[in-house]
Design a protein around this motif. Sequence first.
Motif, PDB file in Angstrom:
ATOM      1  N   LEU A  83      47.301   8.880 -44.355  1.00  0.00           N
ATOM      2  CA  LEU A  83      47.182   8.903 -46.109  1.00  0.00           C
ATOM      3  C   LEU A  83      46.905  10.113 -46.697  1.00  0.00           C
ATOM      4  O   LEU A  83      47.153  11.186 -46.978  1.00  0.00           O
ATOM      5  CB  LEU A  83      46.021   7.979 -46.620  1.00  0.00           C
ATOM      6  CG  LEU A  83      46.591   6.646 -46.249  1.00  0.00           C
ATOM      7  CD1 LEU A  83      45.002   5.957 -46.807  1.00  0.00           C
ATOM      8  CD2 LEU A  83      47.153   6.498 -48.124  1.00  0.00           C
ATOM      9  N   ILE A  84      45.545  11.019 -45.273  1.00  0.00           N
ATOM     10  CA  ILE A  84      45.071  12.574 -45.350  1.00  0.00           C
ATOM     11  C   ILE A  84      46.694  13.270 -44.801  1.00  0.00           C
ATOM     12  O   ILE A  84      47.060  14.453 -45.967  1.00  0.00           O
ATOM     13  CB  ILE A  84      44.391  12.898 -44.105  1.00  0.00           C
ATOM     14  CG1 ILE A  84      42.975  11.435 -44.330  1.00  0.00           C
ATOM     15  CG2 ILE A  84      44.413  14.306 -44.173  1.00  0.00           C
ATOM     16  CD1 ILE A  84      42.320  11.852 -43.411  1.00  0.00           C
ATOM     17  N   LYS A  85      48.202  12.370 -44.085  1.00  0.00           N
ATOM     18  CA  LYS A  85      48.705  14.023 -43.933  1.00  0.00           C
ATOM     19  C   LYS A  85      49.894  13.693 -45.077  1.00  0.00           C
ATOM     20  O   LYS A  85      50.141  14.762 -44.977  1.00  0.00           O
ATOM     21  CB  LYS A  85      49.845  12.752 -42.651  1.00  0.00           C
ATOM     22  CG  LYS A  85      48.991  13.387 -41.380  1.00  0.00           C
ATOM     23  CD  LYS A  85      50.139  12.600 -40.271  1.00  0.00           C
ATOM     24  CE  LYS A  85      50.684  11.724 -40.063  1.00  0.00           C
ATOM     25  NZ  LYS A  85      51.464  11.142 -39.410  1.00  0.00           N
ATOM     26  N   THR A  86      49.928  13.046 -46.407  1.00  0.00           N
ATOM     27  CA  THR A  86      50.239  13.053 -46.985  1.00  0.00           C
ATOM     28  C   THR A  86      49.578  14.349 -47.715  1.00  0.00           C
ATOM     29  O   THR A  86      50.294  14.831 -48.264  1.00  0.00           O
ATOM     30  CB  THR A  86      50.745  11.904 -47.895  1.00  0.00           C
ATOM     31  OG1 THR A  86      48.947  11.435 -48.404  1.00  0.00           O
ATOM     32  CG2 THR A  86      50.506  10.374 -47.144  1.00  0.00           C
ATOM     33  N   ASN A  87      48.789  14.845 -47.926  1.00  0.00           N
ATOM     34  CA  ASN A  87      48.328  15.370 -48.597  1.00  0.00           C
ATOM     35  C   ASN A  87      48.472  15.538 -49.951  1.00  0.00           C
ATOM     36  O   ASN A  87      48.700  16.475 -50.946  1.00  0.00           O
ATOM     37  CB  ASN A  87      48.894  16.527 -48.233  1.00  0.00           C
ATOM     38  CG  ASN A  87      47.931  18.418 -48.521  1.00  0.00           C
ATOM     39  OD1 ASN A  87      47.089  18.230 -48.590  1.00  0.00           O
ATOM     40  ND2 ASN A  87      48.949  19.570 -48.785  1.00  0.00           N
ATOM     41  N   LYS A  88      48.150  14.455 -50.788  1.00  0.00           N
ATOM     42  CA  LYS A  88      48.646  13.814 -51.891  1.00  0.00           C
ATOM     43  C   LYS A  88      47.233  13.470 -52.743  1.00  0.00           C
ATOM     44  O   LYS A  88      47.084  13.274 -53.732  1.00  0.00           O
ATOM     45  CB  LYS A  88      49.616  12.693 -52.703  1.00  0.00           C
ATOM     46  CG  LYS A  88      51.003  12.739 -51.729  1.00  0.00           C
ATOM     47  CD  LYS A  88      52.004  14.103 -53.090  1.00  0.00           C
ATOM     48  CE  LYS A  88      53.472  14.121 -52.195  1.00  0.00           C
ATOM     49  NZ  LYS A  88      53.703  14.784 -52.992  1.00  0.00           N
ATOM     50  N   PHE A  89      46.230  13.485 -51.755  1.00  0.00           N
ATOM     51  CA  PHE A  89      44.899  12.969 -52.697  1.00  0.00           C
ATOM     52  C   PHE A  89      44.254  13.784 -52.531  1.00  0.00           C
ATOM     53  O   PHE A  89      43.910  14.546 -51.719  1.00  0.00           O
ATOM     54  CB  PHE A  89      44.751  11.810 -51.501  1.00  0.00           C
ATOM     55  CG  PHE A  89      45.964  10.911 -51.851  1.00  0.00           C
ATOM     56  CD1 PHE A  89      46.358   9.592 -53.234  1.00  0.00           C
ATOM     57  CD2 PHE A  89      46.517  10.590 -50.982  1.00  0.00           C
ATOM     58  CE1 PHE A  89      47.202   9.272 -53.056  1.00  0.00           C
ATOM     59  CE2 PHE A  89      47.471   9.420 -50.162  1.00  0.00           C
ATOM     60  CZ  PHE A  89      47.821   9.051 -51.962  1.00  0.00           C
ATOM     61  N   LYS A  90      42.461  13.718 -53.789  1.00  0.00           N
ATOM     62  CA  LYS A  90      41.675  14.464 -53.417  1.00  0.00           C
ATOM     63  C   LYS A  90      41.132  14.226 -52.555  1.00  0.00           C
ATOM     64  O   LYS A  90      40.391  15.825 -52.027  1.00  0.00           O
ATOM     65  CB  LYS A  90      40.389  14.211 -54.877  1.00  0.00           C
ATOM     66  CG  LYS A  90      39.511  15.251 -54.113  1.00  0.00           C
ATOM     67  CD  LYS A  90      38.699  14.498 -56.301  1.00  0.00           C
ATOM     68  CE  LYS A  90      37.533  15.351 -56.506  1.00  0.00           C
ATOM     69  NZ  LYS A  90      37.158  15.073 -57.364  1.00  0.00           N
ATOM     70  N   GLU A  91      40.935  12.752 -51.749  1.00  0.00           N
ATOM     71  CA  GLU A  91      39.781  12.597 -50.592  1.00  0.00           C
ATOM     72  C   GLU A  91      40.377  11.709 -50.275  1.00  0.00           C
ATOM     73  O   GLU A  91      40.738  10.075 -51.279  1.00  0.00           O
ATOM     74  CB  GLU A  91      38.088  13.144 -50.699  1.00  0.00           C
ATOM     75  CG  GLU A  91      37.393  12.595 -49.656  1.00  0.00           C
ATOM     76  CD  GLU A  91      36.311  12.847 -50.312  1.00  0.00           C
ATOM     77  OE1 GLU A  91      35.335  13.123 -48.741  1.00  0.00           O
ATOM     78  OE2 GLU A  91      35.507  13.120 -51.202  1.00  0.00           O
ATOM     79  N   VAL A  92      40.349  11.328 -48.046  1.00  0.00           N
ATOM     80  CA  VAL A  92      40.357  10.094 -48.302  1.00  0.00           C
ATOM     81  C   VAL A  92      39.046   9.602 -47.258  1.00  0.00           C
ATOM     82  O   VAL A  92      39.072  10.699 -46.950  1.00  0.00           O
ATOM     83  CB  VAL A  92      41.519  10.155 -47.447  1.00  0.00           C
ATOM     84  CG1 VAL A  92      42.044   8.337 -46.705  1.00  0.00           C
ATOM     85  CG2 VAL A  92      42.711  10.257 -48.123  1.00  0.00           C
ATOM     86  N   ARG A  93      38.322   8.814 -47.505  1.00  0.00           N
ATOM     87  CA  ARG A  93      37.084   8.446 -46.807  1.00  0.00           C
ATOM     88  C   ARG A  93      36.573   7.150 -46.465  1.00  0.00           C
ATOM     89  O   ARG A  93      37.999   6.420 -46.914  1.00  0.00           O
ATOM     90  CB  ARG A  93      35.901   8.508 -48.250  1.00  0.00           C
ATOM     91  CG  ARG A  93      35.696  10.017 -48.600  1.00  0.00           C
ATOM     92  CD  ARG A  93      34.544  10.312 -49.325  1.00  0.00           C
ATOM     93  NE  ARG A  93      34.943   8.652 -51.288  1.00  0.00           N
ATOM     94  CZ  ARG A  93      35.796   8.664 -52.053  1.00  0.00           C
ATOM     95  NH1 ARG A  93      36.318  10.264 -52.127  1.00  0.00           N
ATOM     96  NH2 ARG A  93      35.269   7.914 -52.945  1.00  0.00           N
TER      97      ARG A  93
END
Length: 376
Positions: A302-312
């Motif tokens: 999910l982090i690798k997609t670089n599509k989101f404000k934050e992945v927690r």
Amino acid sequence: MKLFDVYPLFDITPVKGLDCYVWDDQGNKYLDLYGGHAVISIGHSHPHYIERITDQVNKIGFYSNSVQNPLQNELAEKLGEASGMPDYQLFLCNSGAEANENALKLASFKTGRSKIISFKKGFHGRTSGAVAITDNPKIVAPFNADHQKEILPLNDLEAVEKSLSKNDVAAVIIEGIQGIGGIVIPDAGFMEGLEKLCKKHGTMLILDEIQSGYGRSGKFFAFQYTSLKPDMVTMAKGMGNGFPVGGVLISPDIEPSYGLLGTTFGGNHLACAASLAVLEVIKEEKLVENSFEQGNLLKNELIKTNKFKEVRGVGLMIGVELTSEVSKLRSGLLRKNHIFTGVSGTNTMRLLPPLTLKRSHVDYFMNSLGDAIESG
């Protein structure tokens, strides 16, 4: 007569479940990344779970807690082993809110105090005391508002110390990971400082692991990423894999007294059979370890997609925060790709799949997520 309207409902009727999948009454198959709100820990319709409950109901399904129930002792022993807390005492009840109510009441009995400290964006249940200390004014009725409580900012030790210095606080209650609050992990230093302050001021520390417990975080309890030894730990949800059961782990330093706590249905024969099946499957299939491994994989993807404000998050308790409302993305994943996900607030997707999640499920979700984002 009709049902009291409580929740907005998807127009989907699940009729069958197996492992990480459910099927609706039209024969459609869905990947379940919500786990019925973090409840399905060992997967839907696990054969050992079915066998344990079926075998028990063929013997005796219920009798009150006025008689011996060896299943309760077996559950306490296996839970102590699985959690690494064999010296704690177990009180069995029926739900997470009930577990919190009893932990708060026991803290008040033992300290002689009535005030409770909880934290912003926390959620502890919908019964009287639990809802009073939950940071959501919309669900606090006038009846609940009279409880003595203070809701403080998370990770602010100075605010906690100021409140505890009055020596009138029975307990501090905190989630191992805030679930409804958006999958927020308290700082380890804050948690450890909290424990020291509670000990200094004679206040009990209660860890609410109702959503984050039973292996979901990649540890048996989320607080075990720190050095904490809480006075009490509350649990439910994944404990019964869908069968209503909750519990409180109570420090050996707290001596029992007849009459302080009680329950009619808590720890009944069927609840214990379900809970034992869960622990046996978790151990046999190494699901705590799988939660850590697959959760790290999913989070990193999910982090690798670089599509989101934050992945927690950690383990299989992950929050994906968007810069916009998440409802359209969730709806697209459900309708087009047949994937169940959860939500926190308006912008955070909550992923709480069964602990049996596999790499193939992660790959399917990531491919579907990419398609959903591209299609807008």
